[in-house]
Scaffold this motif. Sequence first.
Motif, PDB file in Angstrom:
ATOM      1  N   SER A  28      24.736  50.239   3.239  1.00  0.00           N
ATOM      2  CA  SER A  28      25.816  49.253   3.168  1.00  0.00           C
ATOM      3  C   SER A  28      26.229  48.738   4.544  1.00  0.00           C
ATOM      4  CB  SER A  28      27.056  49.853   2.492  1.00  0.00           C
ATOM      5  OG  SER A  28      26.801  50.132   1.138  1.00  0.00           O
ATOM      6  N   GLN A  29      26.782  47.535   4.545  1.00  0.00           N
ATOM      7  CA  GLN A  29      27.315  46.929   5.754  1.00  0.00           C
ATOM      8  C   GLN A  29      28.767  46.538   5.503  1.00  0.00           C
ATOM      9  OE1 GLN A  29      26.202  42.842   6.968  1.00  0.00           O
ATOM     10  NE2 GLN A  29      25.623  43.792   8.913  1.00  0.00           N
ATOM     11  N   VAL A  30      29.626  46.850   6.471  1.00  0.00           N
ATOM     12  CA  VAL A  30      31.043  46.489   6.379  1.00  0.00           C
ATOM     13  C   VAL A  30      31.287  45.296   7.294  1.00  0.00           C
ATOM     14  CG1 VAL A  30      33.412  47.256   6.746  1.00  0.00           C
ATOM     15  CG2 VAL A  30      31.714  48.865   5.877  1.00  0.00           C
ATOM     16  N   ASP A  31      31.893  44.258   6.735  1.00  0.00           N
ATOM     17  CA  ASP A  31      32.213  43.049   7.485  1.00  0.00           C
ATOM     18  C   ASP A  31      33.704  42.780   7.334  1.00  0.00           C
ATOM     19  OD1 ASP A  31      31.877  40.765   9.007  1.00  0.00           O
ATOM     20  OD2 ASP A  31      30.944  39.592   7.412  1.00  0.00           O
ATOM     21  N   TYR A  32      34.230  41.933   8.197  1.00  0.00           N
ATOM     22  CA  TYR A  32      35.613  41.479   8.074  1.00  0.00           C
ATOM     23  C   TYR A  32      35.554  39.971   7.944  1.00  0.00           C
ATOM     24  CZ  TYR A  32      40.539  40.672   8.968  1.00  0.00           C
ATOM     25  OH  TYR A  32      41.849  40.281   8.847  1.00  0.00           O
ATOM     26  N   VAL A  33      36.063  39.456   6.840  1.00  0.00           N
ATOM     27  CA  VAL A  33      35.981  38.022   6.579  1.00  0.00           C
ATOM     28  C   VAL A  33      37.372  37.419   6.449  1.00  0.00           C
ATOM     29  CG1 VAL A  33      33.704  38.129   5.494  1.00  0.00           C
ATOM     30  CG2 VAL A  33      35.723  38.442   4.093  1.00  0.00           C
ATOM     31  N   GLU A  34      37.492  36.196   6.959  1.00  0.00           N
ATOM     32  CA  GLU A  34      38.730  35.431   6.843  1.00  0.00           C
ATOM     33  C   GLU A  34      38.373  34.086   6.226  1.00  0.00           C
ATOM     34  OE1 GLU A  34      41.615  35.781  10.242  1.00  0.00           O
ATOM     35  OE2 GLU A  34      39.781  36.458  11.257  1.00  0.00           O
ATOM     36  N   ASP A  35      39.064  33.735   5.145  1.00  0.00           N
ATOM     37  CA  ASP A  35      38.852  32.434   4.529  1.00  0.00           C
ATOM     38  C   ASP A  35      40.165  31.942   3.941  1.00  0.00           C
ATOM     39  OD1 ASP A  35      39.159  33.792   2.072  1.00  0.00           O
ATOM     40  OD2 ASP A  35      37.003  33.975   1.782  1.00  0.00           O
ATOM     41  N   LEU A  36      40.126  30.874   3.188  1.00  0.00           N
ATOM     42  CA  LEU A  36      41.353  30.311   2.625  1.00  0.00           C
ATOM     43  C   LEU A  36      42.077  31.275   1.691  1.00  0.00           C
ATOM     44  CD1 LEU A  36      40.172  26.670   1.885  1.00  0.00           C
ATOM     45  CD2 LEU A  36      41.673  27.451   3.719  1.00  0.00           C
ATOM     46  N   GLY A  37      41.321  32.190   1.075  1.00  0.00           N
ATOM     47  CA  GLY A  37      41.920  33.158   0.155  1.00  0.00           C
ATOM     48  C   GLY A  37      42.562  34.340   0.857  1.00  0.00           C
ATOM     49  N   GLY A  38      42.374  34.450   2.164  1.00  0.00           N
ATOM     50  CA  GLY A  38      42.944  35.564   2.909  1.00  0.00           C
ATOM     51  C   GLY A  38      41.898  36.234   3.772  1.00  0.00           C
ATOM     52  N   SER A  39      42.198  37.430   4.200  1.00  0.00           N
ATOM     53  CA  SER A  39      41.277  38.171   5.043  1.00  0.00           C
ATOM     54  C   SER A  39      41.153  39.589   4.512  1.00  0.00           C
ATOM     55  CB  SER A  39      41.754  38.177   6.485  1.00  0.00           C
ATOM     56  OG  SER A  39      43.052  38.723   6.572  1.00  0.00           O
ATOM     57  N   ALA A  40      39.952  40.167   4.662  1.00  0.00           N
ATOM     58  CA  ALA A  40      39.729  41.514   4.142  1.00  0.00           C
ATOM     59  C   ALA A  40      38.422  42.075   4.673  1.00  0.00           C
ATOM     60  CB  ALA A  40      39.672  41.478   2.617  1.00  0.00           C
ATOM     61  N   PHE A  41      38.330  43.401   4.636  1.00  0.00           N
ATOM     62  CA  PHE A  41      37.055  44.043   4.889  1.00  0.00           C
ATOM     63  C   PHE A  41      36.208  43.874   3.636  1.00  0.00           C
ATOM     64  CE2 PHE A  41      39.718  46.344   7.942  1.00  0.00           C
ATOM     65  CZ  PHE A  41      38.929  46.217   9.074  1.00  0.00           C
ATOM     66  N   SER A  53      32.477  41.444  13.764  1.00  0.00           N
ATOM     67  CA  SER A  53      33.773  40.958  13.284  1.00  0.00           C
ATOM     68  C   SER A  53      34.630  42.116  12.773  1.00  0.00           C
ATOM     69  CB  SER A  53      33.546  39.921  12.172  1.00  0.00           C
ATOM     70  OG  SER A  53      34.768  39.523  11.602  1.00  0.00           O
ATOM     71  N   ALA A  54      34.015  43.027  12.016  1.00  0.00           N
ATOM     72  CA  ALA A  54      34.752  44.177  11.496  1.00  0.00           C
ATOM     73  C   ALA A  54      35.166  45.105  12.635  1.00  0.00           C
ATOM     74  CB  ALA A  54      33.911  44.923  10.466  1.00  0.00           C
ATOM     75  N   ALA A  55      34.271  45.313  13.600  1.00  0.00           N
ATOM     76  CA  ALA A  55      34.590  46.186  14.735  1.00  0.00           C
ATOM     77  C   ALA A  55      35.789  45.649  15.509  1.00  0.00           C
ATOM     78  CB  ALA A  55      33.371  46.320  15.645  1.00  0.00           C
ATOM     79  N   LYS A  56      35.823  44.350  15.725  1.00  0.00           N
ATOM     80  CA  LYS A  56      36.938  43.756  16.460  1.00  0.00           C
ATOM     81  C   LYS A  56      38.254  43.944  15.707  1.00  0.00           C
ATOM     82  CE  LYS A  56      34.197  40.455  19.001  1.00  0.00           C
ATOM     83  NZ  LYS A  56      33.382  39.292  18.864  1.00  0.00           N
ATOM     84  N   ARG A  57      38.218  43.807  14.391  1.00  0.00           N
ATOM     85  CA  ARG A  57      39.434  43.971  13.594  1.00  0.00           C
ATOM     86  C   ARG A  57      39.906  45.428  13.596  1.00  0.00           C
ATOM     87  NH1 ARG A  57      43.924  41.292  12.475  1.00  0.00           N
ATOM     88  NH2 ARG A  57      44.894  42.147  10.635  1.00  0.00           N
ATOM     89  N   VAL A  58      38.966  46.366  13.483  1.00  0.00           N
ATOM     90  CA  VAL A  58      39.326  47.782  13.518  1.00  0.00           C
ATOM     91  C   VAL A  58      39.933  48.127  14.878  1.00  0.00           C
ATOM     92  CG1 VAL A  58      38.438  50.149  13.476  1.00  0.00           C
ATOM     93  CG2 VAL A  58      37.643  48.491  11.783  1.00  0.00           C
ATOM     94  N   ALA A  59      39.330  47.629  15.953  1.00  0.00           N
ATOM     95  CA  ALA A  59      39.850  47.884  17.298  1.00  0.00           C
ATOM     96  C   ALA A  59      41.275  47.340  17.432  1.00  0.00           C
ATOM     97  CB  ALA A  59      38.929  47.265  18.349  1.00  0.00           C
ATOM     98  N   PHE A  60      41.525  46.157  16.895  1.00  0.00           N
ATOM     99  CA  PHE A  60      42.863  45.553  16.925  1.00  0.00           C
ATOM    100  C   PHE A  60      43.873  46.423  16.173  1.00  0.00           C
ATOM    101  CE2 PHE A  60      46.028  42.855  14.796  1.00  0.00           C
ATOM    102  CZ  PHE A  60      46.656  42.299  15.889  1.00  0.00           C
ATOM    103  N   ILE A  61      43.508  46.856  14.960  1.00  0.00           N
ATOM    104  CA  ILE A  61      44.404  47.681  14.145  1.00  0.00           C
ATOM    105  C   ILE A  61      44.660  49.022  14.836  1.00  0.00           C
ATOM    106  CG2 ILE A  61      44.607  48.953  11.965  1.00  0.00           C
ATOM    107  CD1 ILE A  61      42.974  46.607  10.680  1.00  0.00           C
ATOM    108  N   ALA A  62      43.593  49.632  15.352  1.00  0.00           N
ATOM    109  CA  ALA A  62      43.730  50.929  16.022  1.00  0.00           C
ATOM    110  C   ALA A  62      44.654  50.824  17.226  1.00  0.00           C
ATOM    111  CB  ALA A  62      42.354  51.447  16.443  1.00  0.00           C
ATOM    112  N   ASP A  63      44.505  49.756  17.994  1.00  0.00           N
ATOM    113  CA  ASP A  63      45.346  49.545  19.170  1.00  0.00           C
ATOM    114  C   ASP A  63      46.816  49.408  18.765  1.00  0.00           C
ATOM    115  OD1 ASP A  63      45.656  49.040  22.052  1.00  0.00           O
ATOM    116  OD2 ASP A  63      46.249  47.019  21.394  1.00  0.00           O
ATOM    117  N   ARG A  64      47.068  48.642  17.722  1.00  0.00           N
ATOM    118  CA  ARG A  64      48.460  48.434  17.262  1.00  0.00           C
ATOM    119  C   ARG A  64      49.083  49.711  16.724  1.00  0.00           C
ATOM    120  NH1 ARG A  64      50.393  42.769  15.521  1.00  0.00           N
ATOM    121  NH2 ARG A  64      51.962  44.189  14.766  1.00  0.00           N
ATOM    122  N   GLN A  65      48.235  50.566  16.103  1.00  0.00           N
ATOM    123  CA  GLN A  65      48.751  51.810  15.524  1.00  0.00           C
ATOM    124  C   GLN A  65      48.682  52.981  16.498  1.00  0.00           C
ATOM    125  OE1 GLN A  65      46.696  52.572  11.811  1.00  0.00           O
ATOM    126  NE2 GLN A  65      47.651  50.846  10.798  1.00  0.00           N
ATOM    127  N   GLY A  66      48.082  52.770  17.661  1.00  0.00           N
ATOM    128  CA  GLY A  66      47.945  53.843  18.632  1.00  0.00           C
ATOM    129  C   GLY A  66      47.013  54.938  18.168  1.00  0.00           C
TER     130      GLY A  66
END
Length: 110
Positions: free
Chosen positions: A78-91, A12-25
Amino acid sequence: MADVTTISLTSSAAKRVAFIADRQGKPAILRLSVDGGGCAGFSYKFEMGEIAEDDTQAQTEGVTLVVDPVSLDLLDGSQVDYVEDLGGSAFKVTNPNAASGCGCGSSFSV
């Protein structure tokens, strides 16, 4: 360049990083470091970055997570995850070295 898997990145975190990286070039490299401060003593810092020679790296789905040697002492295992819930989304960092954390999850103590 250390290639030790003492840190990890979830799919989940990898997919989000890939999305951000793509948008920022930028390359799909997420740098995690620790800064002094925060409500519990230390805080996590995320940024898109480059790989330094002495970084520890972990790769997931073509995305690289890097941690500098000083921060690794506090982040080992440590493990880095990307979570989305009612409170928002964050690493989110699951850190086995943290003795306690704060309610927001962005700082910790050892």
